[in-house]
Design a protein around this motif. Structure first.
Motif, mmCIF file in Angstrom:
data_model
loop_
_atom_site.group_PDB
_atom_site.id
_atom_site.type_symbol
_atom_site.label_atom_id
_atom_site.label_comp_id
_atom_site.label_asym_id
_atom_site.label_seq_id
_atom_site.Cartn_x
_atom_site.Cartn_y
_atom_site.Cartn_z
ATOM 1 N N GLU A 41 48.470 42.237 42.512
ATOM 2 C CA GLU A 41 48.914 41.590 43.751
ATOM 3 C C GLU A 41 47.722 40.986 44.494
ATOM 4 O OE1 GLU A 41 50.900 44.816 45.707
ATOM 5 O OE2 GLU A 41 52.725 44.580 44.524
ATOM 6 N N LEU A 42 46.633 41.738 44.566
ATOM 7 C CA LEU A 42 45.429 41.214 45.224
ATOM 8 C C LEU A 42 44.914 39.968 44.521
ATOM 9 C CD1 LEU A 42 43.436 44.492 45.954
ATOM 10 C CD2 LEU A 42 44.226 42.847 47.665
ATOM 11 N N ALA A 43 44.781 40.053 43.210
ATOM 12 C CA ALA A 43 44.215 38.937 42.443
ATOM 13 C C ALA A 43 45.068 37.677 42.564
ATOM 14 C CB ALA A 43 44.046 39.332 40.984
ATOM 15 N N HIS A 90 41.938 29.359 38.697
ATOM 16 C CA HIS A 90 42.125 30.029 37.411
ATOM 17 C C HIS A 90 42.150 31.526 37.664
ATOM 18 C CE1 HIS A 90 41.323 26.251 35.363
ATOM 19 N NE2 HIS A 90 40.245 26.121 36.113
ATOM 20 N N LEU A 91 42.972 32.225 36.899
ATOM 21 C CA LEU A 91 43.161 33.653 37.081
ATOM 22 C C LEU A 91 43.008 34.361 35.729
ATOM 23 C CD1 LEU A 91 43.951 35.758 39.242
ATOM 24 C CD2 LEU A 91 46.350 35.240 38.733
ATOM 25 N N TYR A 92 42.027 35.270 35.662
ATOM 26 C CA TYR A 92 41.731 35.965 34.410
ATOM 27 C C TYR A 92 41.918 37.464 34.565
ATOM 28 C CZ TYR A 92 39.744 31.592 32.845
ATOM 29 O OH TYR A 92 39.573 30.276 32.477
ATOM 30 N N TYR A 93 42.413 38.065 33.495
ATOM 31 C CA TYR A 93 42.592 39.504 33.416
ATOM 32 C C TYR A 93 41.665 39.985 32.305
ATOM 33 C CZ TYR A 93 45.076 43.982 32.863
ATOM 34 O OH TYR A 93 45.416 45.316 32.797
ATOM 35 N N SER A 129 37.268 30.590 39.733
ATOM 36 C CA SER A 129 38.195 31.560 39.157
ATOM 37 C C SER A 129 38.177 32.906 39.871
ATOM 38 C CB SER A 129 37.830 31.804 37.681
ATOM 39 O OG SER A 129 37.909 30.620 36.940
ATOM 40 N N ALA A 130 39.300 33.596 39.736
ATOM 41 C CA ALA A 130 39.398 34.997 40.141
ATOM 42 C C ALA A 130 39.624 35.805 38.876
ATOM 43 C CB ALA A 130 40.559 35.203 41.104
ATOM 44 N N CYS A 131 39.024 36.971 38.829
ATOM 45 C CA CYS A 131 39.259 37.825 37.673
ATOM 46 C C CYS A 131 39.605 39.231 38.138
ATOM 47 C CB CYS A 131 38.089 37.820 36.703
ATOM 48 S SG CYS A 131 36.609 38.622 37.290
#
Length: 165
Positions: free
Chosen positions: A19-21, A28-31, A80-82
């Motif tokens: 939820e935070l990410a 861009h969103l990375y896990y 990006s956020a990871c």
């Protein structure tokens, strides 16, 4: 921004971190998945997490160690956020080899390795959400388990000191 989410097993920390990410608005969103799958229980856990984040826009990077290498795999790291899931797995992966044998590494060196990898990662991206577990020590723990819990606790305390709670 750097957020740290630490909790016990099955505490909802993964969902909170997702939820935070996703709320950060990065392009861009990375896990970054650090779990080393060793058995059916591990496979089921991975399936659960994949289903949980399905449709949320994450690109999954599976890195059991050297999580900072994610920067070379990202399209635009600075935009990006990871989500790094999970420091407890990273510690275990550095402490034990793939055959479950303990590696010859001093606790201080292990802690510094984890912190430096995370530090390089956080410096290279716009936003990071870091997930870690905390386990209570138990008198019934064998020496290796007690060491793992102690090292993980020390890493978590250092992360809290660097990035806050």
């Amino acid at each position: 921004m750097i957020q740290l989410v630490i909790g016990g097993p099955e505490s909802g920390k993964s969902l909170r971190a997702e939820e935070l990410a996703t709320s950060l608005g990065a392009s861009h969103l990375y896990y970054i998945a650090t779990m080393r799958v060793m058995d059916d229980a591990g496979r089921k856990r991975v399936q659960k997490h994949r289903a949980q984040r399905s449709g949320k826009g994450f690109v999954t990077l599976e890195l059991e160690t050297d999580v900072d290498r994610a920067l070379t795999l990202m399209e635009e790291p600075r935009r990006s956020a990871c989500l790094l899931e999970c420091v407890s797995n990273l510690v275990g992966n550095l402490l034990y080899d793939r055959d479950g044998r303990i590696r010859e590494i001093a606790d201080d060196a292990l802690i510094e390795s984890v912190l430096s990898q995370i530090g390089r990662l956080t410096e290279g991206v716009r936003d990071t959400v870091i997930v870690s577990s905390e386990y209570e020590s138990d008198e019934a723990d064998d020496a290796e388990t007690a060491r793992y819990k102690r090292v993980l606790h020390d890493v978590n305390m250092r992360l809290k000191g660097i990035y806050g709670t």
